[in-house]
Design an enzyme around this catalytic site. Sequence first.
Site, PDB file in Angstrom:
ATOM      1  N   TYR A  76      42.286  -1.091   2.816  1.00  0.00           N
ATOM      2  CA  TYR A  76      40.996  -1.508   3.369  1.00  0.00           C
ATOM      3  C   TYR A  76      40.278  -0.312   3.989  1.00  0.00           C
ATOM      4  O   TYR A  76      39.115  -0.038   3.692  1.00  0.00           O
ATOM      5  CB  TYR A  76      41.243  -2.600   4.416  1.00  0.00           C
ATOM      6  CG  TYR A  76      40.005  -3.171   5.051  1.00  0.00           C
ATOM      7  CD1 TYR A  76      39.320  -4.221   4.452  1.00  0.00           C
ATOM      8  CD2 TYR A  76      39.532  -2.684   6.264  1.00  0.00           C
ATOM      9  CE1 TYR A  76      38.183  -4.759   5.038  1.00  0.00           C
ATOM     10  CE2 TYR A  76      38.399  -3.208   6.861  1.00  0.00           C
ATOM     11  CZ  TYR A  76      37.731  -4.254   6.241  1.00  0.00           C
ATOM     12  OH  TYR A  76      36.618  -4.765   6.827  1.00  0.00           O
ATOM     13  N   ASP A 120      32.915 -13.912  10.308  1.00  0.00           N
ATOM     14  CA  ASP A 120      33.800 -15.041  10.595  1.00  0.00           C
ATOM     15  C   ASP A 120      33.345 -15.811  11.827  1.00  0.00           C
ATOM     16  O   ASP A 120      33.312 -17.043  11.844  1.00  0.00           O
ATOM     17  CB  ASP A 120      35.232 -14.544  10.827  1.00  0.00           C
ATOM     18  CG  ASP A 120      35.777 -13.801   9.621  1.00  0.00           C
ATOM     19  OD1 ASP A 120      35.089 -13.752   8.585  1.00  0.00           O
ATOM     20  OD2 ASP A 120      36.900 -13.265   9.722  1.00  0.00           O
TER      21      ASP A 120
HETATM   22 MG    MG Z   1      41.148 -13.222  11.027  1.00  0.00          MG
END
Ligand code: MG
Length: 392
Positions: free
Chosen positions: A231, A181
């Site tokens: 997750y 990200d």
């Molecule tokens: Mg985030």
Amino acid sequence: MNTSIDQLKSAFEASFGRKAAGVVRAPGRVNLIGEHTDYNDGFVLPIAIERQTVAAWSVGEGEAIRFRSAQAPGEDAEVDLSADIQPGGPKWANYCRGVAAGLRAHGLVLTGCDVMFASDVPIGGGLSSSASLEVATAMALIAAAAATAPESRSKITPRELALICQKAEHDFAGAPCGIMDQSIAILGQPGRALLLDCRSGETRQIPFGDPNLVLLVADTEVKHAISDGGYAARRDQCYGAAARLAVPALRDADGPRIEQAAAAGLLAGKELMRARHVVGEIERVGQAVEALSAGDYPAFGRLMYGSHESLRDDYEVSCDELDAIVELARPTGGVYGARMTGGGFGGCAIVLVQADPAAAIAETIAAGFASRFGRRCPIFATRAAQGASVVE
Ligand code: MG
Ligand code: ADP
């Protein structure tokens, strides 16, 4: 975004009682393909999107940084620069505190300043509002430091900056995220997707700028409860599978090796399913890069469907809402492919479409979603956007 930048500057002046000296920005992102590959040392292929966090800043008088956000009204934060920078309240500002601490540890001399954020990245929707906040923070603090002491202009490489922002999210916000990200928020280019090798950190820009292409991002607006534990469980299953295969990470396995291990009774059950997804998905990223480089969008679209099915059946991280968007897209004219994106259990799906019918396709999907779930899913169109930059 021009009007909202003007709005942000007015809000800055009203809030801090001085004019903003500069404005910086950092985008959100979607991952085109390569899901749940990052923690297996694999490849991802994100683009920066036309949604961003904008930060207005000005050098202040004191030894403090003041952070405010249009998305967190009444939750102002202050960082005392004469002391160690630690996590604290309000929670949202920990992303910013962590970045300030990381920049300081890297050798940047922080200067007292005021920073105000405004963002049109949906918050908590899987489009990485958090990384865009971190990178926008870094851009603002670096600009403020350079304005005070131009000789202090920091020498921070994009990779170092991504690592500083990632560490902020780990240590200050308590979120064990990968490096994707922050990397794309910094390195994104218009008309390009970013191939990122999560093992070496190497990157390559891949063409994704055909004017006849648009990416639709459809937000299920759900986050199913299984999300967090699910997750961690999958990560552990991947590490377990790698251990059984005696490889450092699933990146180092391939399809035949996994099927051999299955036939020999070495890999079974959930570990086998997870390994099949990861190995197949890493292979698909490579094929996707070839397809995009050749402008073969139907081939890219087939890989998107393949990715979705693998995430749904072998990785078991899809949900009804995501599956519905993909199935609504599939038979619609002008659609190349669709898949869930992000961690799963909710969040967003992406649909690669021809530009001309994009609005009609979005309407078909939103209406179909509404007839199934009783509400429309918000959909926006985007192309690959510029990574972090100085606006003025
Ligand atoms: Mg985030
Ligand atoms: P995502 O990154 O997918 O949007 P995360 O849970 O990782 O979701 O990050 C969302 C968090 O980031 C929010 O809860 C908030 O603390 C912080 N955040 C992001 N953007 C802003 C903003 N503009 N103003 C204040 N906080 C923000």
